[in-house]
Design an enzyme around this catalytic site. Structure first.
Site, PDB file in Angstrom:
ATOM      1  N   ARG A  19       0.832  -1.202   0.000  1.00  0.00           N
ATOM      2  CA  ARG A  19       0.000   0.000   0.000  1.00  0.00           C
ATOM      3  C   ARG A  19       0.870   1.256   0.000  1.00  0.00           C
ATOM      4  O   ARG A  19       0.561   2.226  -0.689  1.00  0.00           O
ATOM      5  CB  ARG A  19      -0.911   0.000   1.234  1.00  0.00           C
ATOM      6  N   ASN A  55     -10.736  -4.117  -1.172  1.00  0.00           N
ATOM      7  CA  ASN A  55     -10.620  -3.093  -2.208  1.00  0.00           C
ATOM      8  C   ASN A  55      -9.700  -3.530  -3.354  1.00  0.00           C
ATOM      9  O   ASN A  55      -8.787  -4.311  -3.129  1.00  0.00           O
ATOM     10  CB  ASN A  55     -10.073  -1.800  -1.596  1.00  0.00           C
ATOM     11  N   CYS A 108     -19.168  -1.726   1.214  1.00  0.00           N
ATOM     12  CA  CYS A 108     -18.297  -0.593   1.555  1.00  0.00           C
ATOM     13  C   CYS A 108     -18.939   0.140   2.719  1.00  0.00           C
ATOM     14  O   CYS A 108     -20.160   0.101   2.895  1.00  0.00           O
ATOM     15  CB  CYS A 108     -18.155   0.330   0.338  1.00  0.00           C
ATOM     16  N   TYR A 115     -14.058  10.442  -1.652  1.00  0.00           N
ATOM     17  CA  TYR A 115     -13.135  10.003  -2.694  1.00  0.00           C
ATOM     18  C   TYR A 115     -13.226  10.881  -3.942  1.00  0.00           C
ATOM     19  O   TYR A 115     -12.319  10.876  -4.770  1.00  0.00           O
ATOM     20  CB  TYR A 115     -13.399   8.540  -3.074  1.00  0.00           C
TER      21      TYR A 115
END
Length: 421
Positions: A90, A144, A164, A244
């Site tokens: 990540r 994800n 989600c 987002y």
């Protein structure tokens, strides 16, 4: 009832366990198996999980295993919350895109594509093991990028629904601002995973009064601050975008900001180290306050509600999930995966009707769906050209020079996870 959590060694897991314990009347679990390849983390998380159940007088049995086949055997539902490559991968997803002037984020843009390429093959392998163990088992995907992963599962014929926590997070925040019970708040939630807008906030049910204009008039500053977007943008839109959307609406500002501070992955890695130390304390029998900063707020409530509905044990009849479009958004193919309100039951999820969307939202949804088509193709079949095309199609990239540089970096940083590289 038996449930398995793949990725059960995650520091998220105590949030899930706490929800299972509190909501045991909704989801009466008799056996819960935490599955994870990291035995050391499993020992810590499993120990805390048993203490949480014991403190709340939950009679269910919690076991742990590193063996996926053993863990999913006879499970009625399997929750997927895994992270291929861990926080180290990540951290890369959030940093190397910045070298090309693009957003570094783990679920969208170039970093999101990298995560999809690492994740889809692993999830499909797990899903096949679940199908062999119990063809009737439901798979609930919290891994994800949820939209792409859920689409991969559905196209492979698995009984899967994506989940989600963005929608339930908005529901709880709006309920607090409106001073009502969260169960009274119904969202007109439309879009793709991590690309959604709240077009309405209704009280009492899908056909209730739309109080979104009142909410924005009275609490617009609080909403804007939470989204880290200017109030005037929210007012001009007249809807509430997912946070987002900041990566799209303020791309260059976000890139500059990300270049001046440690990555979120670095922050989470430090937090996880502290959390795991806490989990090892034999006197700890509840989820620690620090876990709220880790992310995944209200994930447990959403997961319990979805699992209960899929397994025929009650649950809310309408929930926000990721599932096949099937004509809901007429400008998308039927097999696109969208994130909307849906009727959920033991046969799966059926999206509710959605009013015609403003081109401002429909255009971006269509663009990102096209990217997701190409991303899934790259994840399933591999190849540098497929990676390049997916990157070129993404609206956060969209330039030949950027796509070339990002393709090279993506492959270089993920070679150990890409069988074709």
């Amino acid at each position: 009832m038996k449930l398995a959590v793949v990725g059960g060694g995650s520091t998220y897991t105590p949030e899930l366990i706490d929800g299972f314990a509190r909501l045991r009347d909704t989801l009466p679990i008799e056996e819960l198996v935490l599955v994870d390849p990291a035995a050391d983390r499993l020992d810590l998380v499993g120990g805390l999980a048993r203490r949480i159940f014991a403190k709340q007088d939950h009679a269910g049995r919690i076991t742990t295993t590193t063996d996926i086949d053993a863990g999913v055997a006879d499970a009625d539902a399997v929750l997927l919350q895994l992270r291929v490559g861990g926080q180290a991968a990540r951290n890369k997803d959030e940093t190397w895109p910045l070298e090309c002037g693009c957003v570094g984020q783990e679920t969208t843009g170039a970093g999101g594509l990298a995560k999809a390429l690492r994740t889809v093959p692993v999830v499909l392998d797990i899903a096949e093991r679940v199908r062999r163990a119990n063809p009737d088992a439901w798979i609930i995907d919290f891994t994800n990028p949820v939209g792409i992963v859920t689409r991969a599962l559905l196209q492979a014929g698995h009984k899967a629904v994506g989940l989600c926590n963005v929608a339930i997070g908005f529901q709880r925040k709006f309920a607090r601002l409106l001073d009502v019970n969260p169960s009274e708040v119904h969202l007109d939630h439309v879009g793709l995973n991590h690309l959604t807008w709240e077009l309405g906030v209704r009280l009492g049910g899908p056909d209730g009064e739309n109080v979104l204009p009142k909410l924005l008039a009275e609490h617009g500053d609080a909403v804007a601050d939470d989204l880290r977007m200017p109030r005037q943008v929210i007012d001009r839109l007249g809807v509430v975008p997912s946070y987002y959307l900041r990566y799209f609406y303020s791309h260059d500002e976000v890139v500059r900001e990300l270049g001046t501070k440690p990555s979120r992955a670095a922050e989470v890695a430090a937090m996880e180290k502290e959390l795991l130390a806490m989990y090892g304390d034999p006197t700890l029998d509840e989820k620690p306050e620090l876990l709220a900063k880790r992310g995944g707020a209200f994930y447990s409530e959403a997961a319990v509600d979805l699992a209960a509905s899929l397994l025929g044990n009650g649950g809310s009849p309408v929930q926000v999930v990721n599932t096949y479009n099937n004509g809901t958004l007429p400008f998308l193919p039927d097999d696109a995966v969208i994130e909307v309100q849906a009727r959920v039951g033991h046969d799966g999820a059926t999206p509710l009707a959605v009013p015609a969307l403003d081109p401002l939202y429909a255009g971006l949804i269509a663009n990102v769906t096209a990217y997701e088509d190409l991303a899934l193709e790259a994840a399933l079949r591999g190849g540098r050209d497929r990676v390049f095309k997916a990157l070129l199609a993404h609206p956060l990239i969209g330039q030949y020079e950027y796509a070339e540089g990002l393709t090279d970096r993506l492959i270089a940083h993920n070679r150990e996870h890409l069988a074709w590289a």
